[in-house]
Design a protein around this motif. Sequence first.
Motif, PDB file in Angstrom:
ATOM      1  N   VAL A 195       0.832  -1.181  -0.023  1.00  0.00           N
ATOM      2  CA  VAL A 195      -0.102   0.075  -0.078  1.00  0.00           C
ATOM      3  C   VAL A 195       0.875   1.066   0.000  1.00  0.00           C
ATOM      4  O   VAL A 195       0.589   2.135  -0.860  1.00  0.00           O
ATOM      5  CB  VAL A 195      -0.754  -0.089   0.997  1.00  0.00           C
ATOM      6  N   ILE A 196       1.864   1.310   0.890  1.00  0.00           N
ATOM      7  CA  ILE A 196       2.750   2.424   1.220  1.00  0.00           C
ATOM      8  C   ILE A 196       4.213   2.194   0.511  1.00  0.00           C
ATOM      9  O   ILE A 196       4.499   3.241  -0.210  1.00  0.00           O
ATOM     10  CB  ILE A 196       2.634   2.884   2.527  1.00  0.00           C
ATOM     11  N   GLY A 197       4.796   1.228   0.729  1.00  0.00           N
ATOM     12  CA  GLY A 197       6.179   0.893   0.333  1.00  0.00           C
ATOM     13  C   GLY A 197       7.063   1.080   1.690  1.00  0.00           C
ATOM     14  O   GLY A 197       6.838   2.233   2.355  1.00  0.00           O
ATOM     15  N   LEU A 198       7.685   0.051   1.813  1.00  0.00           N
ATOM     16  CA  LEU A 198       8.622   0.019   2.954  1.00  0.00           C
ATOM     17  C   LEU A 198       9.841   0.878   3.021  1.00  0.00           C
ATOM     18  O   LEU A 198      10.283   1.441   4.059  1.00  0.00           O
ATOM     19  CB  LEU A 198       9.032  -1.380   3.185  1.00  0.00           C
ATOM     20  N   ASP A 199       9.966   1.449   1.896  1.00  0.00           N
ATOM     21  CA  ASP A 199      10.862   2.603   1.754  1.00  0.00           C
ATOM     22  C   ASP A 199      10.650   3.969   2.191  1.00  0.00           C
ATOM     23  O   ASP A 199      11.363   4.850   2.606  1.00  0.00           O
ATOM     24  CB  ASP A 199      11.457   2.724   0.165  1.00  0.00           C
ATOM     25  N   ARG A 200       9.199   3.960   2.452  1.00  0.00           N
ATOM     26  CA  ARG A 200       8.657   5.212   3.274  1.00  0.00           C
ATOM     27  C   ARG A 200       8.853   5.083   4.796  1.00  0.00           C
ATOM     28  O   ARG A 200       8.603   5.968   5.555  1.00  0.00           O
ATOM     29  CB  ARG A 200       7.111   5.496   2.931  1.00  0.00           C
ATOM     30  N   LEU A 201       9.015   3.785   5.244  1.00  0.00           N
ATOM     31  CA  LEU A 201       8.969   3.587   6.846  1.00  0.00           C
ATOM     32  C   LEU A 201      10.273   4.113   7.367  1.00  0.00           C
ATOM     33  O   LEU A 201      11.440   3.669   7.068  1.00  0.00           O
ATOM     34  CB  LEU A 201       8.800   2.279   7.044  1.00  0.00           C
ATOM     35  N   LYS A 202      10.246   5.100   8.110  1.00  0.00           N
ATOM     36  CA  LYS A 202      11.556   5.753   8.694  1.00  0.00           C
ATOM     37  C   LYS A 202      11.906   5.711  10.054  1.00  0.00           C
ATOM     38  O   LYS A 202      13.009   5.725  10.463  1.00  0.00           O
ATOM     39  CB  LYS A 202      11.527   7.184   8.543  1.00  0.00           C
ATOM     40  N   VAL A 203      10.950   5.395  11.059  1.00  0.00           N
ATOM     41  CA  VAL A 203      10.838   5.206  12.327  1.00  0.00           C
ATOM     42  C   VAL A 203       9.878   4.404  12.861  1.00  0.00           C
ATOM     43  O   VAL A 203       8.799   4.377  12.389  1.00  0.00           O
ATOM     44  CB  VAL A 203      11.307   6.900  12.992  1.00  0.00           C
ATOM     45  N   ILE A 204       9.964   3.569  14.099  1.00  0.00           N
ATOM     46  CA  ILE A 204       8.816   2.970  14.773  1.00  0.00           C
ATOM     47  C   ILE A 204       8.960   3.406  16.172  1.00  0.00           C
ATOM     48  O   ILE A 204       9.834   3.482  17.001  1.00  0.00           O
ATOM     49  CB  ILE A 204       9.263   1.591  14.827  1.00  0.00           C
TER      50      ILE A 204
END
Length: 277
Positions: A201-210
Motif C-alpha cells: 500500500v505505502i512501500g517499506l522505503d517510506r518507513l523511517k522510524v517506529i
Amino acid sequence: MLNIGCHLSSAKGYLNMGKTALSIGANTFQYFTRNPRGSRAKAVNPADIAALVSFAQEHQFATLLAHAPYTLNACAADEGLREFARNAMQEDLATMDLLPGNLYNFHPGNHVKQGSEKGIERIAETLNQILRPDQKTTVLLETMSGKGTEVGRSFEELRAILDRVTLSDLMGVCIDTCHIFDAGYDIVNDLDGVLKQFDQVIGLDRLKVIHLNDSQNPIGSHKDRHARIGEGYIGLDALVRIINHPLLCHLPFILETPNETEGHAKEIELLRGLYLG
C-alpha cells in the motif's frame, strides 16, 4: 546495533537531551518542538542545536525525531486552526534545518464530521503549502489508532495523503506499534502479513522510524492507550520480533511508554539484551 531511545523533554535544551539519552543507554531520542498541548515554541538557540549536532556525531547517534504538538490539526474545519498548523509546521521545519537529515513527525489530524476524504484533502493541502524543495528534513505521517475521527487509521488513508502531496519525496511514515495494533493490524500473530500489506500500500522505503509501545487494550480497540514494554496486549515476545525483524531492525525505535527516565533506561537495557543484530 539497536538504534533505540525514548521521548525526552526539551525544556533544558538540545545538548542536554543528547547527554540524557547517552546516560540511559540510548543512541537516539524524540522531543516535542513546542508545548505538546500549547502553541508557542521556545526561542531557538542555534549554538545549543549546533552543540547537539556535534555531540550526536561524536557518539554516533542514529537519526533523531522531532514531534509536532498534539494541538496541531492540519485537517480542521476551522481555517484558523489550519492556519496555526501551517505556521507551526513552517516554524518547526525552519528550526529543523539546523538539525539536517533528521525527522519531523506529526499526527495527521481529526476530520471532525467532515469525513475522512475531506480530511485527507486538507492534510495534503497543508503539506503542499509548507514543504520546501530545499528543506533538510523528512516529514512523517504517523499511523493512528482510529480513535474518534482520526485520519490515518489505515495504510490506505496514509497512502491517499501521500498521493496528493507534490513533494512526496520529502515524506515518510512513522509506525506506532500501539496505534496500528489498536487499529486492527495483527502485529502479534501476523507481523509478516502486516509488513507485506504496508509495503503493497505505502512501500517499506517510506518507513523511517517506529514508535515502540505496548498497548493497554486488545487489538482493534481504537483506544490509543500505551503500555510499558511487555505489560500490554502486544507483549514482549512480539515487540522483540519487531526489533529483530530483517525489514525493521535497521530503523530507529522510540519508546513512548508511560515511564520516567529510569523506567525508559530499564526498557532500553532489556531490549538491547534481546536484540540479535
